[in-house]
Design an enzyme around this catalytic site. Structure first.
Site, mmCIF file in Angstrom:
data_model
loop_
_atom_site.group_PDB
_atom_site.id
_atom_site.type_symbol
_atom_site.label_atom_id
_atom_site.label_comp_id
_atom_site.label_asym_id
_atom_site.label_seq_id
_atom_site.Cartn_x
_atom_site.Cartn_y
_atom_site.Cartn_z
ATOM 1 N N ASN A 7 0.909 -0.960 0.004
ATOM 2 C CA ASN A 7 0.143 0.126 -0.084
ATOM 3 C C ASN A 7 1.047 1.082 0.042
ATOM 4 O OD1 ASN A 7 -1.747 1.890 0.463
ATOM 5 N ND2 ASN A 7 -2.730 1.173 2.367
ATOM 6 N N ARG A 91 -2.640 -2.101 -3.494
ATOM 7 C CA ARG A 91 -3.861 -1.465 -3.225
ATOM 8 C C ARG A 91 -3.679 -0.011 -4.171
ATOM 9 N NH1 ARG A 91 -5.151 2.768 1.216
ATOM 10 N NH2 ARG A 91 -7.202 3.069 0.780
ATOM 11 N N HIS A 180 -12.786 2.815 -0.057
ATOM 12 C CA HIS A 180 -12.746 1.721 0.981
ATOM 13 C C HIS A 180 -13.350 0.455 0.530
ATOM 14 C CE1 HIS A 180 -12.878 5.169 4.336
ATOM 15 N NE2 HIS A 180 -11.666 4.863 4.167
#
Ligand code: ADP
Length: 409
Positions: A7, A91, A180
């Site tokens: 990430n 991500r 999200h």
């Protein structure tokens, strides 16, 4: 198969290294203050043991090189050779309308992720840098992109369109994307397991309450609405973001106070929300401490936070014509029993009733916190975006390997 999950943020990189045989996290950690000579790597391995290293890490390339050398370090590494890294899952914050699912990163995919930079200028460039760095440092290792927006691509136009001229959508891509998504997907799938049903059989409302906060209406395993919008600024009250406001406030502030657009952007994103109302902090722990000590502004911030959340819960209950479960996740959702209590108080009208003791005792762990008499089950489910990223990566890489084998055969 061992997978590196990354990430990549502007000045930090979080990583997990997962063995897919048993989905065990072999090591995890983060590098903070990238771009300085005081960058800090914190690395956890083997039953909570950790190592901390401060060094000069000017950019993402160097940072990922450090992650790889940490994983192979003789003292605190978990593999002897980087060739054991069989795939990398990233991500990626914004996939626009181009990506409704996770994908293998090819040259064409890289171009499309690059195109999405204008939609997420604060996030996608760093995700992109991470992808480029891995291609250089781990040549030949397949990479997969898992998008924060992808899960919400199932929303109908009634949810994702704003009532502004249609050309803003058609020509300029202005619409609700939602964020999200990986977290909402994980906790909704987990809720289905807890309810002993398939995701396609249930309707749930998921509340991801961290520094950023968003809520989603998930019907039969598909996101049908979510509170974050074109950007993560819309929706719930957050640590420093305002969430929903009258857009005319922006023009009023600009003309009355003479602030520039970027100053207002900064005000709404960085100095609003819990911090803006309380004048104390963006950290809910500090605000709750002050509220419980009698500070009125802290109480006001908490009350506004919970009131907005309650309104969304009721709206999503309505649009789905009832739900099976309400789920709380992320830092606040998992840990702040007071927030859950205040939010759910008075929701007996829609069948939500907490068990006070269960709610108080469920901190940072999975559990059912609703009373026996509650028509809707209320769960706390710790989120795990990394496991979704690793599972998607594994599935895509295994499919790629099968296809390659078939081509060779
Ligand atoms: P991020 O969105 O950065 O991943 P987190 O999910 O870690 O953030 O959530 C951070 C928020 O969770 C902060 O507001 C923090 O105060 C809150 N939080 C963490 N632990 C607790 C706790 N025990 N009680 C109340 N709030 C908590």
């Amino acid at each position: 198969m061992k997978i590196l999950v990354l990430n990549c943020g502007s000045s930090s990189i979080k990583y997990q290294f997962i063995s897919m045989t048993n989905e065990k996290v072999l090591a995890k950690g983060q590098i903070e203050r990238i771009g300085t000579n005081q960058a800090v790597l914190t690395h956890y391995f083997e039953d909570g043991k950790s190592a901390k290293v401060v060094s000069d890490i000017p950019d993402h390339n160097k940072a990922i090189e450090v992650v790889i050398s940490t994983l192979t370090n003789t003292d605190y590494g978990v593999i002897s050779d980087k060739q054991e890294i069989k795939a990398v899952g990233h991500r990626v914050v914004h996939g626009g309308e181009k990506f409704a699912n996770s994908v293998l990163i090819t040259a064409a995919v890289k171009d499309k992720i690059h195109d999405c930079i204008e939609l997420a200028p604060l996030h996608n460039p760093h995700n992109f840098r991470g992808i480029k760095a891995c291609a250089e440092l781990l040549p030949g290792v397949p990479q997969v992109a898992v998008f924060d927006t992808a899960f919400h691509q199932t929303m109908p136009a009634t949810s994702y369109l704003y009532a502004i001229p249609y050309s803003e959508y058609q020509v300029h891509n202005v619409r609700r994307y939602g964020f999200h998504g990986t977290s909402h997907r994980y906790v909704s799938e987990r809720a289905a397991k807890l309810l002993k049903k398939k995701p396609e059989q249930i309707k749930v409302i998921t509340c991801h309450l961290g520094n950023g906060c968003s809520i989603s209406a998930i019907e039969n395993g598909r996101s049908i609405d979510t509170s974050m919008g074109f950007t993560p600024l819309e929706g719930l009250v957050m640590g420093t973001r305002c969430g929903d406001i009258d857009p005319a406030i922006i023009f009023y502030i600009a003309s009355r106070q003479g602030l520039s657009l970027s100053e207002i952007d900064n005000l709404l994103n960085k100095h609003s929300g819990l911090e803006g109302i309380s004048g104390i902090s963006n950290d809910l722990r500090e605000i709750l401490k002050q509220m419980n000590a009698g500070n009125d502004r802290a109480k006001l911030a908490v009350d506004i936070f919970c009131y907005r959340l309650k309104k969304y819960i009721c709206a999503y209950f309505g649009v789905m014509n009832g739900v099976d479960a309400l789920i709380f996740t992320a830092g606040i959702g998992e840990n702040a029993d007071q927030i859950r209590e205040i939010t759910c108080a008075g929701l007996e009208c829609i069948g939500i009733k907490l068990d006070a003791a269960k709610n108080r005792n469920t901190i940072g762990t999975e559990g059912l916190i609703s009373a026996k008499s509650s028509k809707i089950d209320v769960f706390v489910i710790p989120t795990n975006e990394e496991i979704i990223i690793s599972r998607d990566t594994r599935k895509i890489v295994e499919a790629m390997n099968r296809t390659n084998r078939e081509i060779v055969e």
